[in-house]
Design a protein around this motif. Structure first.
Motif, PDB file in Angstrom:
ATOM      1  N   ILE A   9       0.483  -0.553   0.127  1.00 47.48           N
ATOM      2  CA  ILE A   9      -0.094  -0.429   0.345  1.00 47.48           C
ATOM      3  C   ILE A   9       1.213   1.195  -0.427  1.00 47.48           C
ATOM      4  CG2 ILE A   9      -1.598   1.429   1.253  1.00 47.48           C
ATOM      5  CD1 ILE A   9      -3.085  -1.207   2.086  1.00 47.48           C
ATOM      6  N   GLN A  11      -4.472  -5.925  -4.345  1.00 52.65           N
ATOM      7  CA  GLN A  11      -4.031  -4.851  -3.918  1.00 52.65           C
ATOM      8  C   GLN A  11      -3.791  -4.099  -5.122  1.00 52.65           C
ATOM      9  OE1 GLN A  11      -4.070  -3.085  -0.775  1.00 52.65           O
ATOM     10  NE2 GLN A  11      -4.405  -5.509   0.215  1.00 52.65           N
ATOM     11  N   GLY A  71     -11.834   0.159  -1.955  1.00 56.19           N
ATOM     12  CA  GLY A  71     -11.177  -0.526  -0.761  1.00 56.19           C
ATOM     13  C   GLY A  71     -10.520   1.154   0.028  1.00 56.19           C
ATOM     14  N   LYS A  72      -9.037   0.970   0.189  1.00 55.32           N
ATOM     15  CA  LYS A  72      -7.660   1.533   0.905  1.00 55.32           C
ATOM     16  C   LYS A  72      -7.722   2.283  -0.159  1.00 55.32           C
ATOM     17  CE  LYS A  72      -6.577  -1.601   4.413  1.00 55.32           C
ATOM     18  NZ  LYS A  72      -5.245  -2.512   5.593  1.00 55.32           N
ATOM     19  N   TYR A  73      -7.528   2.681  -1.304  1.00 59.24           N
ATOM     20  CA  TYR A  73      -6.830   3.135  -2.208  1.00 59.24           C
ATOM     21  C   TYR A  73      -8.472   4.571  -2.320  1.00 59.24           C
ATOM     22  CZ  TYR A  73      -4.125   0.083  -2.910  1.00 59.24           C
ATOM     23  OH  TYR A  73      -2.900  -1.404  -2.704  1.00 59.24           O
ATOM     24  N   GLY A 125      -0.855  -1.496   5.660  1.00 54.74           N
ATOM     25  CA  GLY A 125      -0.400  -1.276   4.292  1.00 54.74           C
ATOM     26  C   GLY A 125       0.459  -2.573   4.203  1.00 54.74           C
ATOM     27  N   THR A 170      -3.093  -7.496   5.445  1.00 57.25           N
ATOM     28  CA  THR A 170      -4.286  -7.586   4.621  1.00 57.25           C
ATOM     29  C   THR A 170      -4.929  -9.179   5.038  1.00 57.25           C
ATOM     30  OG1 THR A 170      -4.179  -5.799   3.201  1.00 57.25           O
ATOM     31  CG2 THR A 170      -5.682  -7.925   2.296  1.00 57.25           C
TER      32      THR A 170
END
Length: 331
Positions: free
Chosen positions: A75, A95, A104-106, A151, A156
């Motif tokens: 990440i 990812q 997601g986390k983006y 990250g 994950t």
């Protein structure tokens, strides 16, 4: 006898030659492309693999110089590439899939993300002291678990494994430690489980197994099926860690692997992409000399790795020229 005029002319000629040489050297230096390569924790397989890639590509190259550096995980790597703080990165399939689509986390779609080549599968590894009563991931409820840095791939995928066995966030003492901190914690009794995502036989884990009686936890087919369902197609693949991979490891360990990709932006010049792919794959024995962990890049692995983002067109050409089949990208 040499005249003053001749001496002056000779001196001027030598000065002109020196100036031309300096200008040529400066031009060559200006043409040299320096690429920062964001990898993984310094004790991890990804970092060592990247060092091997950089070594064989840099040797004899007048076009580029690759400089690998450790990071907190994929990440962070993705962020560094987006911000032009790295030009090459290691990425996991899952990812990268989420980043390309802005999920997601983006925070946004990374539509310029391109696949250069898959290099190996990083393995989910869950390790406990040999005397531990934990026989499965589900037994880690209430335990002190090293999860890897925020990250990181481990943070994950290990949480997915735990969730598949009904161990949710808050059901255990999750500690976002680096690999070095986890090894020290498990060795000293300050952690009940170490978890990581890295290649089989990684030196940091070899050293741990040689200095402490530890045991690897296997993942059942049912749990693996649940994890596969949590991820895009091709993001994880079943893998067996053979017996004897680590000191005192008597039996095979069932787990899963996360394909690791070298990625860059779409703007990466064709010539650089071609040189990276061609020189690395042409020098795999040399890369293995740099780091013995380099053994996962095979024709079958490359052919079967489903790209989570579009290929860089030049990468496909270079791979095909070397006899490597590739799986087309599909949305």
């Amino acid at each position: 006898m040499v005249s003053l005029k001749t001496k002056t002319t000779l001196r001027a000629g030598l000065m002109g030659l020196a100036a031309a040489t300096l200008t040529s050297a400066a031009a060559m230096a200006a043409d040299l492309q320096e690429l920062g390569f964001a990898t993984s924790a310094s004790g991890g397989t990804g970092y060592m693999y990247a060092v091997a890639v950089a070594t064989v590509v840099n040797e004899g190259s007048e076009a580029l110089k690759i400089t690998p550096f450790p990071s907190a995980g994929v990440i962070e790597n993705d962020r560094l590439l987006r911000n032009d703080e790295a030009q090459l990165i290691l990425h996991t399939g899952g990812q990268a899939y989420s980043s390309y689509r802005g999920e997601g986390k983006y925070p946004s779609k990374f539509e310029d993300l391109r696949a250069i080549m898959p290099i190996y599968a990083s393995l989910v590894q869950m390790i406990v002291p040999a005397e531990s009563d934990s026989k499965s991931p589900g037994d880690l409820k209430g335990k002190r678990i090293g999860l890897g840095e925020p990250g990181s791939s481990a943070n994950t995928y290990v949480r997915q494994v735990l969730k598949a066995e009904n161990v949710n966030d808050g059901d255990y003492d999750g500690r976002p430690n680096s690999l070095t901190e986890q090894v020290a914690g498990l060795r000293d009794g300050n952690l009940d489980a170490l978890t990581t995502v890295m290649g089989g036989g990684a030196p940091a884990l070899q050293d741990l197994a040689a200095s402490r009686d530890v045991r690897w936890i296997s993942i059942t087919p049912e749990t693996l099926k649940s994890v596969i369902g949590m991820n895009p197609t091709g993001a994880v693949v079943p893998v067996t860690i053979p017996a004897g991979t680590y000191p005192q490891q008597d039996g095979a360990v069932q787990t899963f692997g996360v394909p690791i990709w070298i990625m860059a932006k779409a703007e990466m010049p064709d010539a650089l992409v071609s040189e990276i792919v061609t020189k690395f794959l042409s020098n795999l024995p040399r890369a293995h000399e740099v780091h013995p962990v380099v053994d996962g890049t095979t024709k079958d692995f490359v052919a079967n790795a489903a790209p989570p983002v579009p290929w860089h067109p030049e990468a496909v050409k270079a791979l095909a020229a070397m006899g490597y089949d590739t799986t087309p990208f599909t949305e």
